[in-house]
Design a protein around this motif. Structure first.
Motif, PDB file in Angstrom:
ATOM      1  N   LEU A 144       4.627   5.799  -3.910  1.00 41.38           N
ATOM      2  CA  LEU A 144       5.917   5.988  -4.469  1.00 41.38           C
ATOM      3  C   LEU A 144       6.926   6.436  -3.213  1.00 41.38           C
ATOM      4  N   ALA A 145       6.440   7.611  -2.325  1.00 42.43           N
ATOM      5  CA  ALA A 145       7.163   7.896  -1.394  1.00 42.43           C
ATOM      6  C   ALA A 145       7.469   7.242  -0.134  1.00 42.43           C
ATOM      7  N   GLN A 188       1.546   9.272  -5.247  1.00 47.80           N
ATOM      8  CA  GLN A 188       2.625   9.723  -4.812  1.00 47.80           C
ATOM      9  C   GLN A 188       2.895   9.308  -3.437  1.00 47.80           C
ATOM     10  N   ASP A 189       1.961   9.226  -2.448  1.00 48.81           N
ATOM     11  CA  ASP A 189       2.070   8.460  -1.424  1.00 48.81           C
ATOM     12  C   ASP A 189       2.778   7.033  -1.432  1.00 48.81           C
ATOM     13  N   TYR A 210      -5.083   8.522  -9.720  1.00 46.22           N
ATOM     14  CA  TYR A 210      -5.007   9.974  -8.728  1.00 46.22           C
ATOM     15  C   TYR A 210      -5.465   9.769  -7.655  1.00 46.22           C
ATOM     16  N   THR A 265      -2.732   8.499  -2.239  1.00 46.65           N
ATOM     17  CA  THR A 265      -2.542   8.643  -3.715  1.00 46.65           C
ATOM     18  C   THR A 265      -1.278   7.947  -4.157  1.00 46.65           C
TER      19      THR A 265
END
Length: 458
Positions: free
Chosen positions: A195-196, A192-193, A174, A190
């Motif tokens: 993966l992006a 998400q950071d 997380y 994170t």
């Protein structure tokens, strides 16, 4: 059939299987059941039955059940299970969960438990957390975290996470923290950071600032909860005085704390304990409730003495007795309302410094306005009922007493929790019984004192 209800519905059959020692069939039931279901029904079994159930559960289910049980139940299991059962638990349960239990045990018991843990790193983490008192961030943090450097790329971090993160360490996904060579926190990222971001992008570019969200290990859990709520955090870094990363705190930990403290506050506000919710012994429940009820009884006797002192007034205007319960009840209700609002505001950190005085003044004005409205109303009612027997002054006495009672109650409801907080005590401590008792005393004194003046006017 809903799986959530299956254990509750099978409770009689499980009891019978335990009584008949039919462990083969019982193991089948255990294997097909969610441990959360057993947690919901845990208190319905006696202590020996709980021990048998826990021993028969599959290892992963037993671990899950242990983590969601109350601290008292966890402590009981650790004290009764054999070393062959305890060791796997101690090796796999998260450090914060163990520390919660260890804080309730004697040093001798704690040392015995730690001696069963084979991983010295885990023992070191527990020793670190045990240095901090209960209800502090340090006793709740996760000392296990993934160490990341600013020069690492997104691809390297993802590969590292796949290699080292275990299923039981999902909280690491997380939020991750980047540190320098000295272990000082530089920023956060994170999943998400990662993966992006482009695969070759370094963490120095991807990471976000952690200024304003760093926690200290000796900080209170309430302050941490407010920080999580304010910034909508999923994780936060716990650092020492030099900014070095000691551990991480997760939203899951904070939710557990908030839930526990809210339950405790509600219980304290009515003069009992949170453990009463799961307590089955009537005698223990009576023991929890008795202390503040004794205080209330003593106050009631004192009120009786006050009323006796005004007996000459009461004997001449017997109608006074018919309104005293209404006045006391309304005062107690508005006092409890003010106390509840102030206690909650203190818990959320919304009242501090100069705002405490403004809060007290606000509640006093609220009490006065409510008292004015209901004072006029009860005065009219008193005149309608007794206007033909007593002078108009009687209705005025009842109305003014209502106004004074509600104003005083609201003011005391605000002052009480603030004073307790200033003294370092829990503001929720028996707020309702305390405010109601003091309000009743002041209401009766005001009411009969004004009634004495009434006699002088008639």
């Amino acid at each position: 059939m809903d799986a959530f209800h299956s254990i509750a519905l099978l409770y009689p059959e499980i009891k019978e299987l335990l009584r008949d020692r039919n462990y083969t069939l019982l193991k089948q039931v255990m294997r097909d059941s969610n441990p959360i279901e057993f947690a919901d029904c845990w208190k319905r079994f006696d202590e020996d039955e709980r021990l048998q159930i826990f021993r028969l559960l599959p290892a992963r289910s037993a671990l899950k059940l242990f983590e969601i049980l109350d601290i008292g139940d966890q402590q009981y299991l650790l004290s009764r299970l054999g070393e062959e059962s305890i060791t796997p638990l101690l090796e796999n349960v998260s450090s914060p969960e163990l520390v919660k239990v260890f804080h309730k045990m004697s040093p001798r018991q704690v040392n015995k438990m730690k001696s069963l843990i084979k991983r010295q790193e885990a023992v070191s983490h527990i020793n670190l957390m045990m240095k901090f008192p209960e209800r502090t961030v340090g006793s709740l943090m996760h000392p296990e975290f993934v160490k990341l450097e600013p020069r690492m790329t997104a691809r390297q971090v993802l590969q590292l996470m796949q290699a080292i993160v275990k299923p039981g360490q999902k909280e690491h996904l997380y939020g991750l923290f980047v540190t320098d060579g000295e272990g000082k926190v530089l920023g956060s990222i994170t999943l998400q950071d990662l993966l992006a971001a482009p695969e070759d992008e370094t963490l120095a570019v991807i990471m976000s600032s952690v200024e304003g969200i760093k926690l200290t290990p000796d900080g209170g859990q309430d302050a941490a909860a407010r920080l999580f709520s304010k910034y909508n955090l999923t994780t936060a870094p716990v650092v020492d005085t030099e900014g070095r990363l000691l551990g991480i705190l997760t939203a899951k930990d904070i939710i557990s704390v908030v839930r526990q403290e809210a339950t405790e506050d509600i219980a304290k506000m009515v003069g009992t304990r949170a453990v009463e919710i799961d307590e089955r012994s009537v005698f223990r429940i009576v023991g929890f409730r008795m202390p503040w009820l004794v205080v209330t009884l003593v106050a009631g006797v004192f009120i009786s003495v006050i009323i006796r002192a005004f007996e000459p007034v009461l004997s001449r205007i017997i109608a006074l007795a018919s309104f005293s319960p209404i006045l006391a009840g309304m005062g107690g209700n508005v006092g409890s309302q003010s106390a509840t609002i102030v206690v909650r505001s203190l818990a959320l950190g919304q009242i501090n410094g100069h705002r405490k005085g403004r809060t007290i003044f606000r509640e006093m004005r609220v009490g006065f306005l409510l008292g004015l409205i209901y004072g006029v109303l009860i005065g009219i009612i008193a005149y309608v009922i007794y206007g033909d027997r007593y002078h108009l002054v009687f209705s005025v006495v009842v109305g003014v007493s209502m106004c004074v009672s509600m104003t005083t109650a609201a003011t005391m409801g605000a002052i009480g929790p603030i004073v307790l907080d200033r003294m370092g005590a829990d503001p929720a401590t028996a707020t309702a019984p305390m405010i109601t008792t003091l309000t009743d005393i002041l209401t009766i004194l005001t009411y009969f004192s004004l009634a004495t003046l009434l006699l002088m006017a008639l």
